[in-house]
Design an enzyme around this catalytic site. Structure first.
Site, PDB file in Angstrom:
ATOM      1  N   ASP A 101       0.872  -1.507  -0.049  1.00  0.00           N
ATOM      2  CA  ASP A 101      -0.030   0.072  -0.136  1.00  0.00           C
ATOM      3  C   ASP A 101       0.843   1.078   0.166  1.00  0.00           C
ATOM      4  O   ASP A 101       0.420   2.499   0.478  1.00  0.00           O
ATOM      5  CB  ASP A 101      -0.900   0.083   1.160  1.00  0.00           C
ATOM      6  N   GLU A 123      -0.426  -9.186  -1.090  1.00  0.00           N
ATOM      7  CA  GLU A 123      -0.898  -8.487   0.356  1.00  0.00           C
ATOM      8  C   GLU A 123      -2.076  -7.751  -0.180  1.00  0.00           C
ATOM      9  O   GLU A 123      -2.180  -6.432   0.229  1.00  0.00           O
ATOM     10  CB  GLU A 123      -0.008  -7.571   1.046  1.00  0.00           C
ATOM     11  N   GLU A 137      -2.277   5.010   3.525  1.00  0.00           N
ATOM     12  CA  GLU A 137      -2.119   3.695   2.817  1.00  0.00           C
ATOM     13  C   GLU A 137      -3.672   3.068   2.701  1.00  0.00           C
ATOM     14  O   GLU A 137      -3.670   2.224   1.722  1.00  0.00           O
ATOM     15  CB  GLU A 137      -1.190   2.717   3.740  1.00  0.00           C
ATOM     16  N   HIS A 218       7.010   4.731  12.955  1.00  0.00           N
ATOM     17  CA  HIS A 218       7.293   5.582  11.793  1.00  0.00           C
ATOM     18  C   HIS A 218       5.927   6.182  11.196  1.00  0.00           C
ATOM     19  O   HIS A 218       6.057   7.005  10.040  1.00  0.00           O
ATOM     20  CB  HIS A 218       7.958   4.955  10.636  1.00  0.00           C
ATOM     21  N   ARG A 220       2.979   7.960   9.513  1.00  0.00           N
ATOM     22  CA  ARG A 220       2.688   9.443   9.479  1.00  0.00           C
ATOM     23  C   ARG A 220       1.477   9.846  10.282  1.00  0.00           C
ATOM     24  O   ARG A 220       1.423  11.161  10.687  1.00  0.00           O
ATOM     25  CB  ARG A 220       2.097   9.913   8.005  1.00  0.00           C
ATOM     26  N   HIS A 250      13.726   4.705  12.396  1.00  0.00           N
ATOM     27  CA  HIS A 250      13.389   4.959  10.959  1.00  0.00           C
ATOM     28  C   HIS A 250      14.276   6.199  10.511  1.00  0.00           C
ATOM     29  O   HIS A 250      14.345   7.032  11.192  1.00  0.00           O
ATOM     30  CB  HIS A 250      11.862   5.023  10.953  1.00  0.00           C
TER      31      HIS A 250
HETATM   32  C1  UD1 Z   1       6.809   4.716   3.426  1.00  0.00           C
HETATM   33  C2  UD1 Z   1       5.702   4.268   3.126  1.00  0.00           C
HETATM   34  C3  UD1 Z   1       4.736   3.735   4.307  1.00  0.00           C
HETATM   35  C4  UD1 Z   1       5.602   2.569   4.754  1.00  0.00           C
HETATM   36  C5  UD1 Z   1       6.794   2.943   5.215  1.00  0.00           C
HETATM   37  C6  UD1 Z   1       7.799   1.709   5.598  1.00  0.00           C
HETATM   38  C7  UD1 Z   1       4.210   5.749   1.551  1.00  0.00           C
HETATM   39  C8  UD1 Z   1       3.450   7.191   1.580  1.00  0.00           C
HETATM   40  N1  UD1 Z   1       4.739   5.750   2.790  1.00  0.00           N
HETATM   41  O1  UD1 Z   1       6.567   5.525   4.645  1.00  0.00           O
HETATM   42  O2  UD1 Z   1       3.554   2.992   3.914  1.00  0.00           O
HETATM   43  O3  UD1 Z   1       4.767   1.953   5.749  1.00  0.00           O
HETATM   44  O4  UD1 Z   1       7.522   3.446   3.973  1.00  0.00           O
HETATM   45  O5  UD1 Z   1       8.898   2.064   6.245  1.00  0.00           O
HETATM   46  O6  UD1 Z   1       4.288   5.226   0.599  1.00  0.00           O
HETATM   47  N2  UD1 Z   1      14.210   8.413   4.366  1.00  0.00           N
HETATM   48  C9  UD1 Z   1      15.661   8.266   4.165  1.00  0.00           C
HETATM   49  N3  UD1 Z   1      16.161   7.078   3.943  1.00  0.00           N
HETATM   50  C10 UD1 Z   1      15.468   5.775   3.751  1.00  0.00           C
HETATM   51  C11 UD1 Z   1      14.102   5.892   3.848  1.00  0.00           C
HETATM   52  C12 UD1 Z   1      13.390   7.293   4.266  1.00  0.00           C
HETATM   53  O7  UD1 Z   1      16.252   9.121   4.358  1.00  0.00           O
HETATM   54  O8  UD1 Z   1      15.911   4.949   3.435  1.00  0.00           O
HETATM   55  C13 UD1 Z   1      13.619   9.569   4.819  1.00  0.00           C
HETATM   56  C14 UD1 Z   1      13.588  10.545   3.534  1.00  0.00           C
HETATM   57  O9  UD1 Z   1      13.629  12.038   4.217  1.00  0.00           O
HETATM   58  C15 UD1 Z   1      12.378  10.518   2.957  1.00  0.00           C
HETATM   59  C16 UD1 Z   1      11.219  10.323   4.300  1.00  0.00           C
HETATM   60  O10 UD1 Z   1      12.268   9.289   4.902  1.00  0.00           O
HETATM   61  O11 UD1 Z   1      11.846  11.558   2.241  1.00  0.00           O
HETATM   62  C17 UD1 Z   1       9.914   9.583   4.233  1.00  0.00           C
HETATM   63  O12 UD1 Z   1       9.910   8.516   3.286  1.00  0.00           O
HETATM   64  P1  UD1 Z   1       8.576   8.020   2.583  1.00  0.00           P
HETATM   65  O13 UD1 Z   1       9.093   6.722   1.551  1.00  0.00           O
HETATM   66  O14 UD1 Z   1       7.867   9.232   1.891  1.00  0.00           O
HETATM   67  O15 UD1 Z   1       7.656   7.886   3.616  1.00  0.00           O
HETATM   68  P2  UD1 Z   1       7.703   6.715   5.016  1.00  0.00           P
HETATM   69  O16 UD1 Z   1       7.150   7.498   6.045  1.00  0.00           O
HETATM   70  O17 UD1 Z   1       9.264   6.032   4.918  1.00  0.00           O
HETATM   71  N1  UDP Z   2      12.638  -4.000  10.001  1.00  0.00           N
HETATM   72  C1  UDP Z   2      14.021  -4.139   9.625  1.00  0.00           C
HETATM   73  N2  UDP Z   2      14.791  -3.283  10.319  1.00  0.00           N
HETATM   74  C2  UDP Z   2      14.397  -2.395  11.095  1.00  0.00           C
HETATM   75  C3  UDP Z   2      13.152  -2.353  11.311  1.00  0.00           C
HETATM   76  C4  UDP Z   2      12.317  -3.224  10.627  1.00  0.00           C
HETATM   77  O1  UDP Z   2      14.482  -4.802   8.767  1.00  0.00           O
HETATM   78  O2  UDP Z   2      15.301  -1.533  11.766  1.00  0.00           O
HETATM   79  C5  UDP Z   2      11.668  -4.761   9.208  1.00  0.00           C
HETATM   80  C6  UDP Z   2      10.720  -5.596   9.917  1.00  0.00           C
HETATM   81  O3  UDP Z   2      11.083  -6.830  10.254  1.00  0.00           O
HETATM   82  C7  UDP Z   2       9.604  -5.746   8.904  1.00  0.00           C
HETATM   83  C8  UDP Z   2       9.777  -4.361   7.928  1.00  0.00           C
HETATM   84  O4  UDP Z   2      10.824  -3.866   8.420  1.00  0.00           O
HETATM   85  O5  UDP Z   2       9.705  -6.824   7.886  1.00  0.00           O
HETATM   86  C9  UDP Z   2       8.544  -3.410   8.648  1.00  0.00           C
HETATM   87  O6  UDP Z   2       8.969  -1.957   7.851  1.00  0.00           O
HETATM   88  P1  UDP Z   2       8.200  -0.715   8.291  1.00  0.00           P
HETATM   89  O7  UDP Z   2       7.923  -1.057   9.919  1.00  0.00           O
HETATM   90  O8  UDP Z   2       9.327   0.256   7.873  1.00  0.00           O
HETATM   91  O9  UDP Z   2       7.082  -0.667   7.153  1.00  0.00           O
HETATM   92  P2  UDP Z   2       5.639  -1.252   7.702  1.00  0.00           P
HETATM   93  O10 UDP Z   2       5.670  -2.687   7.829  1.00  0.00           O
HETATM   94  O11 UDP Z   2       4.857  -0.381   8.709  1.00  0.00           O
HETATM   95  O12 UDP Z   2       4.998  -0.898   6.088  1.00  0.00           O
END
Ligand code: UD1
Ligand code: UDP
Length: 381
Positions: A101, A123, A137, A218, A220, A250
């Site tokens: 999602d 999923e 999501e 993490h 939003r 995160h």
């Molecule tokens: C995203 C997904 C969320 C998912 C989550 C898993 C959307 C809208 N959100 O949220 O559904 O649950 O990922 O973790 O698709 N950033 C880094 N390095 C990284 C990752 C993120 O620096 O490797 C920072 C960046 O500043 C980036 C920000 O995090 O712009 C937000 O990342 P984004 O993918 O937009 O949203 P998440 O909150 O990570």
């Molecule tokens: N995870 C990981 N390292 C971490 C935290 C989480 O590998 O430091 C894994 C965790 O085992 C799970 C996935 O990341 O499989 C969950 O990701 P996240 O919580 O970012 O996203 P969500 O599942 O909420 O979309």
């Protein structure tokens, strides 16, 4: 339909959880001569995506590298839709596969639909019933569900949710969740080579004799007051001398700012960089309780019999709650602290939650998905 050439499947993903949940499917497709599997990563996440690609040994065919610091949903959606469309025009896949999602999954499905390419959704059918929890999501997955050709639902609960939305029952298949395949895979790798997950040794030594609470956060919808509350709850938990909190933070700056300000330097708190999957699996093993707002952790913890307190008001994964291994605690400070202390101090309360229960499948989801895809196109093994 019967085709003589291998079916070209373009698998599209961009974040850590999508990569974890799709690497078993990519491996199964690549091992099967009936398919020509191409991988496109958006790199909506960068570092946290690359950690998984490396462990899983995936070298993407396309990498859009779209991540920008703290980018807005609008900017992300625009760049994803046009970038993924370009890749589809170049690859001309027979089918596109997305998972879950995220913005990448939603845009991947939409770009495929604009080209009339069938979309397969891994999923499928998770629903909280509230479009702001989780946000965005819940709407992303409804959009994907409205376009998908095959819906791979993890459980009967998610299948029923799709049928309530009038999806053709013949298009919905209950396969379990591929996260269990990933968890089995990584556990087997660690058993062969314990060094893969030995990087937590320093933290384990520092907290020897203490009771470990593993934390991730993490979402939003928890930004702002929710994150402040979570930090305050952790401060109170860590004030207990027998407790230690291990929290891989995160990379989203909205999470890091709050947690680094509130929790850095506390004796009983280890704020860590995001852990790669083997090390996170190790944390799941050594933690007595998991405290999280993550989706994936709600699936992994019950599989391991680890009580998981979910910092949300609703969940699209009610199976863990129904099984008794997961409990919704929201982001109220007193509630989080009270629930954790009860689990720490009341053995019966702990044991009633700590039962391995696996509503999310038996680790064969990827294989099932590949066979269902092969049946769809009329290819025999
Ligand atoms: C995203 C997904 C969320 C998912 C989550 C898993 C959307 C809208 N959100 O949220 O559904 O649950 O990922 O973790 O698709 N950033 C880094 N390095 C990284 C990752 C993120 O620096 O490797 C920072 C960046 O500043 C980036 C920000 O995090 O712009 C937000 O990342 P984004 O993918 O937009 O949203 P998440 O909150 O990570
Ligand atoms: N995870 C990981 N390292 C971490 C935290 C989480 O590998 O430091 C894994 C965790 O085992 C799970 C996935 O990341 O499989 C969950 O990701 P996240 O919580 O970012 O996203 P969500 O599942 O909420 O979309």
């Amino acid at each position: 339909m019967s085709v003589s050439h291998p079916l070209k499947v373009l698998v599209v993903f961009g974040t850590r959880p999508e990569a974890i949940k799709l690497f078993p499917v990519v491996a199964a497709l690549k091992a099967d001569a009936r398919f020509d599997c191409r991988v496109c990563v958006s790199a909506q996440h960068r570092g946290m995506l690359d950690q998984v690609l490396e462990i899983a040994g995936i070298v993407p065919d396309h990498d859009l590298d779209v991540m920008k610091p703290d980018q807005s949903l609008d900017a992300l959606t625009a760049v994803l839709l046009t970038g993924l469309g370009r890749v589809m025009d170049a690859e001309k896949p027979d089918r596109v596969m997305v998972q879950g999602d995220t913005a990448t999954a939603m845009c991947g499905a939409l770009a495929a639909y604009y080209r009339k390419i069938p979309v397969d959704h891994v999923e499928a059918g998770l629903r909280s019933g509230n479009i702001y929890h989780p946000w965005p999501e819940e709407v992303n997955r409804k959009i994907i569900g409205s376009m998908a050709s095959l819906h791979f639902a993890p459980t009967d609960v998610s299948r029923e949710a799709l049928l309530r939305e009038n999806v053709d029952p013949a298009r919905v298949h209950v396969t379990g969740n591929t996260v269990i395949d990933a968890l089995h895979w990584v556990s087997a790798r660690i058993a062969e080579n314990p060094d893969m997950a030995s990087g937590l040794a320093v933290v384990e030594a520092r907290f020897a004799g203490k009771r470990i609470i593993g934390v991730t956060s993490h979402r939003r919808e928890n930004f702002g007051d929710g994150m402040e509350n979570i930090a305050e709850a952790i401060r109170r938990l860590a004030a207990r001398p027998d407790v230690a909190v291990v929290f891989p933070v995160h990379l989203n700056p909205n999470v890091r700012k709050v947690m680094n300000t509130a929790l850095a330097g506390l004796d009983n708190v280890a704020l860590l960089e995001p852990l790669d999957y083997p090390h996170f699996a190790r944390l799941l093993g050594i933690a007595e309780i998991m405290l999280t707002d993550s989706g994936g952790v709600q699936e992994e913890a019950p599989a391991l019999g680890k009580p998981v307190l979910v910092m949300r008001e609703t969940t699209e994964r009610p199976e863990g709650v129904a099984a008794g291994t997961a409990r919704l605690v929201g982001t109220d400070v007193t509630r989080i602290v009270t629930e954790i202390f009860t689990l720490l101090d009341d053995k019966a309360a702990y044991e009633s939650m700590a039962r391995a229960h696996n509503p999310f499948g038996d680790g064969t989801s990827a294989r099932q998905i590949v066979e269902l895809l092969a049946n769809e196109i009329g290819q025999e093994a």
